[in-house]
Write a protein that holds these residues in place. Structure first.
Motif, PDB file in Angstrom:
ATOM      1  N   ARG A 216       0.850  -1.189   0.000  1.00  0.00           N
ATOM      2  CA  ARG A 216       0.000   0.000   0.000  1.00  0.00           C
ATOM      3  C   ARG A 216       0.889   1.243   0.000  1.00  0.00           C
ATOM      4  NH1 ARG A 216      -5.290   1.018   2.700  1.00  0.00           N
ATOM      5  NH2 ARG A 216      -5.485   3.272   2.971  1.00  0.00           N
ATOM      6  N   THR A 217       0.606   2.172  -0.876  1.00  0.00           N
ATOM      7  CA  THR A 217       1.433   3.371  -0.968  1.00  0.00           C
ATOM      8  C   THR A 217       1.160   4.295   0.216  1.00  0.00           C
ATOM      9  OG1 THR A 217      -0.210   4.418  -2.405  1.00  0.00           O
ATOM     10  CG2 THR A 217       1.593   3.257  -3.468  1.00  0.00           C
ATOM     11  N   GLN A 218       2.216   4.891   0.747  1.00  0.00           N
ATOM     12  CA  GLN A 218       2.121   5.751   1.918  1.00  0.00           C
ATOM     13  C   GLN A 218       2.315   7.225   1.581  1.00  0.00           C
ATOM     14  OE1 GLN A 218       1.331   4.379   4.984  1.00  0.00           O
ATOM     15  NE2 GLN A 218       1.083   2.531   3.740  1.00  0.00           N
ATOM     16  N   SER A 219       2.610   7.542   0.339  1.00  0.00           N
ATOM     17  CA  SER A 219       2.845   8.931  -0.059  1.00  0.00           C
ATOM     18  C   SER A 219       2.469   9.103  -1.526  1.00  0.00           C
ATOM     19  CB  SER A 219       4.317   9.307   0.144  1.00  0.00           C
ATOM     20  OG  SER A 219       5.134   8.583  -0.752  1.00  0.00           O
ATOM     21  N   ILE A 220       2.314  10.350  -1.929  1.00  0.00           N
ATOM     22  CA  ILE A 220       2.052  10.642  -3.339  1.00  0.00           C
ATOM     23  C   ILE A 220       3.222  10.159  -4.192  1.00  0.00           C
ATOM     24  CG2 ILE A 220       1.641  12.466  -5.026  1.00  0.00           C
ATOM     25  CD1 ILE A 220       0.454  14.152  -2.738  1.00  0.00           C
ATOM     26  N   LEU A 221       4.439  10.378  -3.698  1.00  0.00           N
ATOM     27  CA  LEU A 221       5.624   9.962  -4.443  1.00  0.00           C
ATOM     28  C   LEU A 221       5.632   8.455  -4.680  1.00  0.00           C
ATOM     29  CD1 LEU A 221       8.372  10.653  -5.707  1.00  0.00           C
ATOM     30  CD2 LEU A 221       9.385  10.404  -3.431  1.00  0.00           C
ATOM     31  N   GLU A 222       5.316   7.670  -3.668  1.00  0.00           N
ATOM     32  CA  GLU A 222       5.268   6.218  -3.847  1.00  0.00           C
ATOM     33  C   GLU A 222       4.196   5.828  -4.857  1.00  0.00           C
ATOM     34  OE1 GLU A 222       6.874   4.286   0.344  1.00  0.00           O
ATOM     35  OE2 GLU A 222       4.732   4.186  -0.146  1.00  0.00           O
ATOM     36  N   PHE A 223       3.029   6.452  -4.768  1.00  0.00           N
ATOM     37  CA  PHE A 223       1.956   6.131  -5.712  1.00  0.00           C
ATOM     38  C   PHE A 223       2.394   6.429  -7.144  1.00  0.00           C
ATOM     39  CE2 PHE A 223      -1.848   6.822  -8.194  1.00  0.00           C
ATOM     40  CZ  PHE A 223      -2.685   5.800  -7.772  1.00  0.00           C
ATOM     41  N   ASP A 224       3.019   7.581  -7.328  1.00  0.00           N
ATOM     42  CA  ASP A 224       3.446   7.948  -8.676  1.00  0.00           C
ATOM     43  C   ASP A 224       4.608   7.083  -9.160  1.00  0.00           C
ATOM     44  OD1 ASP A 224       1.509   9.892  -8.952  1.00  0.00           O
ATOM     45  OD2 ASP A 224       2.785  11.515  -8.222  1.00  0.00           O
ATOM     46  N   ARG A 225       5.480   6.679  -8.249  1.00  0.00           N
ATOM     47  CA  ARG A 225       6.625   5.843  -8.643  1.00  0.00           C
ATOM     48  C   ARG A 225       6.166   4.447  -9.042  1.00  0.00           C
ATOM     49  NH1 ARG A 225      10.350   6.717  -4.653  1.00  0.00           N
ATOM     50  NH2 ARG A 225      11.647   7.962  -6.061  1.00  0.00           N
ATOM     51  N   TRP A 226       5.251   3.870  -8.282  1.00  0.00           N
ATOM     52  CA  TRP A 226       4.860   2.474  -8.506  1.00  0.00           C
ATOM     53  C   TRP A 226       3.678   2.324  -9.456  1.00  0.00           C
ATOM     54  CZ3 TRP A 226       4.844   1.238  -2.559  1.00  0.00           C
ATOM     55  CH2 TRP A 226       6.173   1.192  -2.112  1.00  0.00           C
ATOM     56  N   ILE A 227       2.856   3.378  -9.586  1.00  0.00           N
ATOM     57  CA  ILE A 227       1.630   3.231 -10.373  1.00  0.00           C
ATOM     58  C   ILE A 227       1.559   4.240 -11.520  1.00  0.00           C
ATOM     59  CG2 ILE A 227      -0.899   3.318 -10.295  1.00  0.00           C
ATOM     60  CD1 ILE A 227      -0.708   2.261  -7.396  1.00  0.00           C
ATOM     61  N   THR A 228       1.520   5.539 -11.213  1.00  0.00           N
ATOM     62  CA  THR A 228       1.277   6.535 -12.256  1.00  0.00           C
ATOM     63  C   THR A 228       2.323   6.487 -13.356  1.00  0.00           C
ATOM     64  OG1 THR A 228       0.351   7.983 -10.544  1.00  0.00           O
ATOM     65  CG2 THR A 228       0.782   8.950 -12.704  1.00  0.00           C
ATOM     66  N   ALA A 229       3.595   6.567 -12.981  1.00  0.00           N
ATOM     67  CA  ALA A 229       4.654   6.637 -14.001  1.00  0.00           C
ATOM     68  C   ALA A 229       4.725   5.380 -14.861  1.00  0.00           C
ATOM     69  CB  ALA A 229       6.001   6.932 -13.332  1.00  0.00           C
ATOM     70  N   PRO A 230       4.836   4.182 -14.287  1.00  0.00           N
ATOM     71  CA  PRO A 230       4.936   2.994 -15.159  1.00  0.00           C
ATOM     72  C   PRO A 230       3.648   2.720 -15.935  1.00  0.00           C
ATOM     73  CG  PRO A 230       4.815   2.341 -12.843  1.00  0.00           C
ATOM     74  CD  PRO A 230       5.017   3.823 -12.865  1.00  0.00           C
ATOM     75  N   LEU A 231       2.512   3.044 -15.371  1.00  0.00           N
ATOM     76  CA  LEU A 231       1.246   2.782 -16.052  1.00  0.00           C
ATOM     77  C   LEU A 231       1.099   3.629 -17.314  1.00  0.00           C
ATOM     78  CD1 LEU A 231      -1.307   1.037 -15.668  1.00  0.00           C
ATOM     79  CD2 LEU A 231      -2.355   2.971 -14.473  1.00  0.00           C
ATOM     80  N   HIS A 232       1.811   4.758 -17.368  1.00  0.00           N
ATOM     81  CA  HIS A 232       1.656   5.663 -18.505  1.00  0.00           C
ATOM     82  C   HIS A 232       2.935   5.824 -19.309  1.00  0.00           C
ATOM     83  CE1 HIS A 232      -1.645   6.677 -15.704  1.00  0.00           C
ATOM     84  NE2 HIS A 232      -2.321   6.703 -16.827  1.00  0.00           N
ATOM     85  N   GLY A 233       3.840   4.859 -19.171  1.00  0.00           N
ATOM     86  CA  GLY A 233       4.974   4.788 -20.070  1.00  0.00           C
ATOM     87  C   GLY A 233       6.144   5.693 -19.751  1.00  0.00           C
TER      88      GLY A 233
END
Length: 322
Positions: A216-233
């Motif tokens: 479970r992500t604990q910060s915006i940075l973790e969410f973007d590192r693990w989900i947002t960035a790789p999900l959108h190339g």
């Protein structure tokens, strides 16, 4: 240029800090969610649709439109968007509230998630409005991340010939810097909202089943590192933030723009804008107080029925254009 009188924001005496303005202004006194009288579904190029909530579908064809764009974790039902829409409607403006991709009523209409790099979505909606309301001048008003998306859209893409003015409130200048500076309790709050969004939509989002999310992500940075960035190339979260940040786009804004910031904003630092290269078309307004989208004032202004200073200033600016 938009006609801007000298401004002074006097905070409520019990809400002197940016934290109090932010918390009380955004999380207290919320109104029940109201959808627009009708909804327009705007097709994106990848098969997703964005929802526009039209609060005055019977408005005269030449009446000024105000497109309202919410921030991170919000939707058309966010308190500041709903209240502003009602104030504009009473002032003779045609308000339309945008649900960003996968937000609000647009959640089941999207196979991809909203993120800070989707300025094209805003540009597409503005072009749709221009084509469906060709006689109506348009002011676009964005808040927080919605303001950043708006500025990037106008700087980089065609947005329709009848868009003639912008209002941007508290946009993040540099996303990496924001993530580094945000206090942990706001960071955790937004991270929890993003995580709930992930749990609700991962079965539908394209490519989500291929991601490895270790916990479970604990910060915006973790969410973007693990989900947002790789999900959108994106190669990394750093490249995502660099691509999506608005700082380098501000010198290319050609439309009359009001850029409003609070110097005590605990979520979006205002200092970088003071050293930024701004287009001559931008009127930069920095108040000492107000927090992040708070702006609860000491007293009501003349003819104002509440202390929501920010909302009344937006109404005032658009009324002058209308």
């Amino acid at each position: 240029m938009l006609s801007i009188h000298p401004l002074q924001f006097d905070p409520h005496p019990l809400l002197a800090s940016g934290h109090l303005q932010t918390v009380v202004g955004n999380w207290f006194g919320q109104e029940p969610a109201r959808h627009g009288r009708i909804q327009h579904h705007v097709a994106m190029g990848d098969g997703d649709h964005i929802v526009l909530h039209d609060d005055a579908p019977d408005a005269p064809p030449t009446q000024r439109i105000a497109l309202l764009i919410h921030g991170l974790g919000g939707c058309h039902a966010s308190g500041y968007v709903q209240r502003l829409s009602q104030k504009l409607l009473a002032g003779g403006v045609h308000p339309i509230r945008l649900d960003q991709r996968g937000c609000g009523l647009g959640e089941p209409l999207a196979r991809h998630m909203a993120h800070a790099g989707r300025a094209t979505d805003v540009a597409c909606c503005l072009r749709w409005l221009a084509s469906h309301y060709p006689q109506a001048p348009i002011t676009a008003c964005g808040f927080s991340l919605g303001a950043s998306l708006l500025l990037k859209a106008v700087a980089n893409e065609p947005c329709g010939e009848n868009l003639d003015s912008l209002i941007a409130v508290s946009p993040p200048y540099d996303l990496a810097d924001c993530c580094a500076r945000i206090p942990w309790f706001y960071d955790r709050y937004y991270a929890q909202r993003l995580w709930r969004m992930w749990l609700s939509n991962r079965q539908r989002w394209e490519g989500a089943d291929k991601l490895h999310v270790p916990r479970r992500t604990q910060s915006i940075l973790e969410f973007d590192r693990w989900i947002t960035a790789p999900l959108h190339g994106f190669d990394s979260v750093e490249s995502y933030y660099a691509s999506a940040s608005v700082g380098s786009d501000l010198q290319r804004i050609e439309l009359p723009t009001v850029l409003l910031l609070a110097n005590d904003d605990p979520i979006v630092p205002s200092a970088p804008f003071g050293q930024a290269q701004l287009s001559p078309s931008i009127s930069l307004i920095q108040t000492a107080g107000g927090g992040h989208l708070g702006f609860l004032s000491r007293a009501r202004g003349e003819g104002e029925h509440d202390r929501r200073w920010l909302e009344w200033r937006v109404v005032e600016w658009i009324a002058r254009l209308a």
